[in-house]
Design a protein around this motif. Structure first.
Motif, PDB file in Angstrom:
ATOM      1  N   ALA A 220       0.849  -1.190   0.000  1.00 28.56           N
ATOM      2  CA  ALA A 220       0.000   0.000   0.000  1.00 28.56           C
ATOM      3  C   ALA A 220       0.884   1.240   0.000  1.00 28.56           C
ATOM      4  CB  ALA A 220      -0.908  -0.003   1.223  1.00 28.56           C
ATOM      5  N   LEU A 221       0.685   2.121  -0.981  1.00 26.51           N
ATOM      6  CA  LEU A 221       1.327   3.429  -1.013  1.00 26.51           C
ATOM      7  C   LEU A 221       0.246   4.444  -0.681  1.00 26.51           C
ATOM      8  CD1 LEU A 221       3.475   3.091  -4.280  1.00 26.51           C
ATOM      9  CD2 LEU A 221       4.119   2.528  -1.923  1.00 26.51           C
ATOM     10  N   HIS A 222       0.394   5.137   0.432  1.00 21.95           N
ATOM     11  CA  HIS A 222      -0.722   5.925   0.954  1.00 21.95           C
ATOM     12  C   HIS A 222      -0.251   7.291   1.415  1.00 21.95           C
ATOM     13  CE1 HIS A 222      -4.975   5.040   2.037  1.00 21.95           C
ATOM     14  NE2 HIS A 222      -4.836   6.165   2.716  1.00 21.95           N
ATOM     15  N   GLY A 223      -0.944   8.334   0.965  1.00 21.85           N
ATOM     16  CA  GLY A 223      -0.596   9.686   1.348  1.00 21.85           C
ATOM     17  C   GLY A 223      -0.847   9.958   2.821  1.00 21.85           C
ATOM     18  N   GLU A 224       0.077  10.695   3.439  1.00 15.79           N
ATOM     19  CA  GLU A 224      -0.047  11.054   4.852  1.00 15.79           C
ATOM     20  C   GLU A 224      -1.336  11.822   5.121  1.00 15.79           C
ATOM     21  OE1 GLU A 224       2.577  13.598   8.161  1.00 15.79           O
ATOM     22  OE2 GLU A 224       3.021  13.755   6.008  1.00 15.79           O
ATOM     23  N   TYR A 225      -1.758  12.646   4.164  1.00 17.05           N
ATOM     24  CA  TYR A 225      -2.943  13.477   4.340  1.00 17.05           C
ATOM     25  C   TYR A 225      -4.100  13.042   3.437  1.00 17.05           C
ATOM     26  CZ  TYR A 225       0.221  16.419   6.982  1.00 17.05           C
ATOM     27  OH  TYR A 225       1.125  16.882   7.917  1.00 17.05           O
ATOM     28  N   VAL A 247       3.542   1.821   2.896  1.00 14.74           N
ATOM     29  CA  VAL A 247       4.470   2.949   2.828  1.00 14.74           C
ATOM     30  C   VAL A 247       3.648   4.229   2.881  1.00 14.74           C
ATOM     31  CG1 VAL A 247       6.242   4.115   1.469  1.00 14.74           C
ATOM     32  CG2 VAL A 247       6.084   1.603   1.427  1.00 14.74           C
ATOM     33  N   VAL A 248       3.878   5.032   3.901  1.00 13.23           N
ATOM     34  CA  VAL A 248       3.174   6.309   4.040  1.00 13.23           C
ATOM     35  C   VAL A 248       4.006   7.405   3.384  1.00 13.23           C
ATOM     36  CG1 VAL A 248       2.204   7.987   5.645  1.00 13.23           C
ATOM     37  CG2 VAL A 248       2.071   5.535   6.168  1.00 13.23           C
ATOM     38  N   LEU A 249       3.404   8.124   2.455  1.00  6.53           N
ATOM     39  CA  LEU A 249       4.097   9.166   1.695  1.00  6.53           C
ATOM     40  C   LEU A 249       3.892  10.520   2.375  1.00  6.53           C
ATOM     41  CD1 LEU A 249       2.804   8.011  -1.796  1.00  6.53           C
ATOM     42  CD2 LEU A 249       5.067   7.545  -0.833  1.00  6.53           C
ATOM     43  N   PRO A 250       4.961  11.168   2.842  1.00  6.17           N
ATOM     44  CA  PRO A 250       4.816  12.456   3.537  1.00  6.17           C
ATOM     45  C   PRO A 250       4.271  13.544   2.615  1.00  6.17           C
ATOM     46  CG  PRO A 250       6.986  11.491   3.911  1.00  6.17           C
ATOM     47  CD  PRO A 250       6.352  10.720   2.799  1.00  6.17           C
TER      48      PRO A 250
END
Length: 276
Positions: A220-225, A247-250
């Motif tokens: 999972a690639l997921h935006g922080e916001y 993976v959380v994308l800042p």
């Protein structure tokens, strides 16, 4: 859910399947919505700079038929086993296809996946409303009222859904790049029918239970916001899947390839997954 049968006439590749890059096309990009064909077109084009890509425009009006339709695309046109890259609703479709047809999938990459439980799905719209200006909130409230009018939606559903989708795109973004937006196409009939079924899959717990059949790597690639909360994906899949990473994308919203601060990191992560 569908069987393994696949009738060639089920999917018209001349009108509903975009091909990018060179064969064999082992990456399949799944758009969001449901009912938003072409919404992942830029993602598909960017990936095709290094990989052959299929971009199916989903046509069916039920979860079962959409999974069967996608299985046909993979069997007839993809290099197998394929890597599925799904955005938003497309991440759920990829998840369900992987559970039902594990022989077709090498890896599943879920970008901005929606919640897997009903209690988390209820929180998406309040988060979006909080991110809007006063004028946007008024527009959203008006459109939500219009979408409750079934008679009007039968006449104007596609056009109203486009307006609603554009507004949600703005609410879902964190720090978007200036760019010419992709033409937006909407299929309200598909959206309404499929979302009703997904709601029931969440409520019953059947959506999470499908993960027990998945053995390939899932990332999972997921935006922080992202307005779709990351814990609504990370926690349930962390329990139900045997090979899962998140993976959380800042500094990133719902659509990473359109984000000023996250785009480069997103593509670095994505290509690493496609080439590992």
């Amino acid at each position: 859910m569908p069987t393994n049968s696949c009738a060639p006439h089920m999917y018209d590749v001349h009108t509903s399947l975009k091909k990018h890059g060179k064969a064999p096309r082992r990456v399949v990009v799944l758009h969001g919505g449901p009912g938003a064909p072409g919404s992942a077109a830029q993602l598909a084009r960017d990936i095709s700079s290094r990989h052959g890509v299929l971009e199916p425009w989903q046509r069916a009006d039920s979860v079962e038929a959409l999974v069967a339709e996608l299985a046909c695309v993979l069997r007839y046109d993809a290099g197998l086993p394929a890597t599925l890259v799904g955005h938003s609703w497309g991440a759920l479709l990829g998840y369900m296809l992987t559970a039902r047809h594990p022989e077709l999938v090498n890896k599943l990459v879920m970008i901005g996946a929606p919640p897997f439980e009903a209690r988390h799905a209820k929180g998406i719209m309040p988060m979006r409303m909080n991110a809007m200006s006063e004028a946007q909130r008024e527009d959203a409230s008006e459109l939500i009222s219009v979408m409750a009018d079934k008679t009007r939606m039968q006449r104007e559903g596609d056009q109203i859904l486009v307006r609603f989708g554009r507004l949600m795109e703005q609410a879902d973004a964190y720090n978007p790049l200036p760019q010419q937006p992709e033409p937006m196409i909407a299929n309200y009939r598909q959206f309404s029918a499929v979302m009703g079924q997904v709601t029931e899959l969440r409520r019953s717990g059947a959506l999470i239970a499908l993960g027990e059949s998945i053995r390939c790597p899932v990332v999972a690639l997921h935006g922080e916001y992202d307005s779709h909360p990351v814990d609504a994906v990370r926690r349930p899949l962390g329990y139900s899947l045997t090979n899962f990473r998140c993976v959380v994308l800042p500094n990133c919203g719902h659509t990473p390839w359109q984000e000023r601060e996250a785009r480069a990191v997103f593509y670095e992560c994505l290509f690493a997954e496609l080439e590992s």
